[in-house]
Design a protein around this motif. Structure first.
Motif, PDB file in Angstrom:
ATOM      1  N   LEU A   1       0.854  -1.364   0.246  1.00  0.00           N
ATOM      2  CA  LEU A   1       0.151  -0.060  -0.076  1.00  0.00           C
ATOM      3  C   LEU A   1       0.981   1.090  -0.213  1.00  0.00           C
ATOM      4  N   GLY A   2       2.069   1.395   0.688  1.00  0.00           N
ATOM      5  CA  GLY A   2       2.803   2.466   0.797  1.00  0.00           C
ATOM      6  C   GLY A   2       3.457   2.697  -0.689  1.00  0.00           C
ATOM      7  N   VAL A   3       3.905   1.568  -1.329  1.00  0.00           N
ATOM      8  CA  VAL A   3       4.445   1.825  -2.527  1.00  0.00           C
ATOM      9  C   VAL A   3       3.609   2.349  -3.475  1.00  0.00           C
ATOM     10  N   TYR A   4       2.159   1.616  -3.618  1.00  0.00           N
ATOM     11  CA  TYR A   4       1.177   2.093  -4.684  1.00  0.00           C
ATOM     12  C   TYR A   4       0.966   3.854  -4.060  1.00  0.00           C
ATOM     13  N   GLY A   5       0.781   4.198  -2.802  1.00  0.00           N
ATOM     14  CA  GLY A   5       0.736   5.446  -2.602  1.00  0.00           C
ATOM     15  C   GLY A   5       1.826   6.406  -3.077  1.00  0.00           C
ATOM     16  N   VAL A   6       3.021   5.757  -2.741  1.00  0.00           N
ATOM     17  CA  VAL A   6       4.036   6.890  -3.492  1.00  0.00           C
ATOM     18  C   VAL A   6       4.101   6.815  -4.840  1.00  0.00           C
ATOM     19  N   LEU A   7       3.654   5.930  -5.628  1.00  0.00           N
ATOM     20  CA  LEU A   7       3.921   5.717  -7.124  1.00  0.00           C
ATOM     21  C   LEU A   7       2.423   6.544  -7.618  1.00  0.00           C
ATOM     22  N   ARG A   8       1.507   6.613  -6.894  1.00  0.00           N
ATOM     23  CA  ARG A   8       0.206   7.015  -7.720  1.00  0.00           C
ATOM     24  C   ARG A   8      -0.362   8.431  -7.062  1.00  0.00           C
ATOM     25  N   ARG A   9       0.196   8.830  -5.888  1.00  0.00           N
ATOM     26  CA  ARG A   9      -0.666  10.037  -5.215  1.00  0.00           C
ATOM     27  C   ARG A   9       0.309  11.209  -5.680  1.00  0.00           C
TER      28      ARG A   9
ATOM     29  N   LEU B   1       3.751  11.653   1.831  1.00  0.00           N
ATOM     30  CA  LEU B   1       4.672  11.276   3.339  1.00  0.00           C
ATOM     31  C   LEU B   1       3.779  10.197   4.040  1.00  0.00           C
ATOM     32  N   MET B   2       2.630  10.252   3.885  1.00  0.00           N
ATOM     33  CA  MET B   2       1.701   9.154   4.596  1.00  0.00           C
ATOM     34  C   MET B   2       1.876   7.886   4.155  1.00  0.00           C
ATOM     35  N   ALA B   3       2.345   7.911   2.718  1.00  0.00           N
ATOM     36  CA  ALA B   3       2.717   6.302   2.143  1.00  0.00           C
ATOM     37  C   ALA B   3       4.163   5.990   2.583  1.00  0.00           C
ATOM     38  N   VAL B   4       4.927   6.976   2.556  1.00  0.00           N
ATOM     39  CA  VAL B   4       6.244   6.765   2.878  1.00  0.00           C
ATOM     40  C   VAL B   4       6.221   6.048   4.468  1.00  0.00           C
ATOM     41  N   GLU B   5       5.367   6.736   5.381  1.00  0.00           N
ATOM     42  CA  GLU B   5       5.235   6.280   6.863  1.00  0.00           C
ATOM     43  C   GLU B   5       4.417   4.903   6.822  1.00  0.00           C
ATOM     44  N   LEU B   6       3.724   4.592   5.938  1.00  0.00           N
ATOM     45  CA  LEU B   6       3.137   3.357   5.778  1.00  0.00           C
ATOM     46  C   LEU B   6       4.289   2.087   5.610  1.00  0.00           C
ATOM     47  N   MET B   7       5.364   2.638   4.694  1.00  0.00           N
ATOM     48  CA  MET B   7       6.506   1.819   4.295  1.00  0.00           C
ATOM     49  C   MET B   7       7.247   1.417   5.624  1.00  0.00           C
ATOM     50  N   LEU B   8       7.654   2.500   6.285  1.00  0.00           N
ATOM     51  CA  LEU B   8       8.547   2.541   7.456  1.00  0.00           C
ATOM     52  C   LEU B   8       7.666   1.639   8.682  1.00  0.00           C
TER      53      LEU B   8
ATOM     54  N   ALA C   1       1.009  27.667  -3.718  1.00  0.00           N
ATOM     55  CA  ALA C   1      -0.265  27.632  -3.200  1.00  0.00           C
ATOM     56  C   ALA C   1      -0.792  26.525  -3.670  1.00  0.00           C
ATOM     57  N   SER C   2      -0.001  25.207  -3.712  1.00  0.00           N
ATOM     58  CA  SER C   2      -0.329  24.004  -3.915  1.00  0.00           C
ATOM     59  C   SER C   2       0.607  23.227  -3.481  1.00  0.00           C
ATOM     60  N   VAL C   3       0.136  21.777  -3.085  1.00  0.00           N
ATOM     61  CA  VAL C   3       1.114  20.855  -2.714  1.00  0.00           C
ATOM     62  C   VAL C   3       1.013  19.491  -3.805  1.00  0.00           C
ATOM     63  N   ALA C   4       0.810  19.881  -4.953  1.00  0.00           N
ATOM     64  CA  ALA C   4       0.671  18.938  -5.909  1.00  0.00           C
ATOM     65  C   ALA C   4       2.329  18.490  -6.494  1.00  0.00           C
ATOM     66  N   VAL C   5       2.781  17.417  -6.331  1.00  0.00           N
ATOM     67  CA  VAL C   5       4.252  16.834  -6.402  1.00  0.00           C
ATOM     68  C   VAL C   5       4.406  17.211  -7.893  1.00  0.00           C
ATOM     69  N   ASP C   6       3.469  16.838  -8.875  1.00  0.00           N
ATOM     70  CA  ASP C   6       3.869  16.725 -10.224  1.00  0.00           C
ATOM     71  C   ASP C   6       3.854  18.058 -10.813  1.00  0.00           C
ATOM     72  N   GLU C   7       3.431  19.121  -9.998  1.00  0.00           N
ATOM     73  CA  GLU C   7       3.698  20.469 -10.543  1.00  0.00           C
ATOM     74  C   GLU C   7       5.048  21.249 -10.049  1.00  0.00           C
TER      75      GLU C   7
END
Length: 131
Positions: A16-24, A31-38, A90-96
């Motif tokens: 679930l953490g890897v999926y969250g890192v790749l898709r979010r 950061l929450m997905a990285v916490e799941l992996m840890l 004014a956005s926290v979108a990583v892809d931008e």
């Protein structure tokens, strides 16, 4: 104790953490997905410590404690970066987020007495100076 259930749970958490890192695209959810992996790694360390008799007693639990400290530091730095990103964009979108620096602005030339010098003390119109 049968270690199958904690290992499968840890594998699911890590997946679930890897999926969250790749898709979010949101940095906070990333950061929450990285916490799941840890947390999955912590579960594996503690389970391995209780099932395997190692030369170092409670070694897995000590390593899990170090991972928790590392996760706390990661969250502190990560949230600081996310807050600065939000203030700037004014956005926290990583892809931008631009991965390259914008080109440096060239200052306008000033009209003054004498030649302007560059970064190494060389005159702007060449190493010979003014002609």
């Amino acid at each position: 104790m049968r270690p199958v259930i904690p290992y499968v749970t840890a594998a699911l958490l890590f997946g679930l953490g890897v999926y969250g890192v790749l898709r979010r695209r949101n940095a906070v959810l990333l950061l929450m997905a990285v916490e799941l992996m840890l947390n999955a790694v912590n579960l594996i360390l503690v389970t391995a410590d209780t099932t395997a008799k190692a030369a170092l007693p409670h070694g897995g639990q000590v390593f899990a404690l170090f991972v928790i400290v590392l996760a706390a530091a990661e969250i502190g730095v990560g949230l600081a970066i996310v807050l600065q990103l939000y203030r700037l964009r004014a956005s926290v979108a990583v892809d931008e987020v631009p991965l390259t620096e914008p080109p440096a602005l060239v200052p306008a030339t000033t009209t003054g007495a004498g030649p302007s010098t560059g970064p190494a003390g060389v005159a702007a119109n060449g190493p010979e100076g003014e002609k």
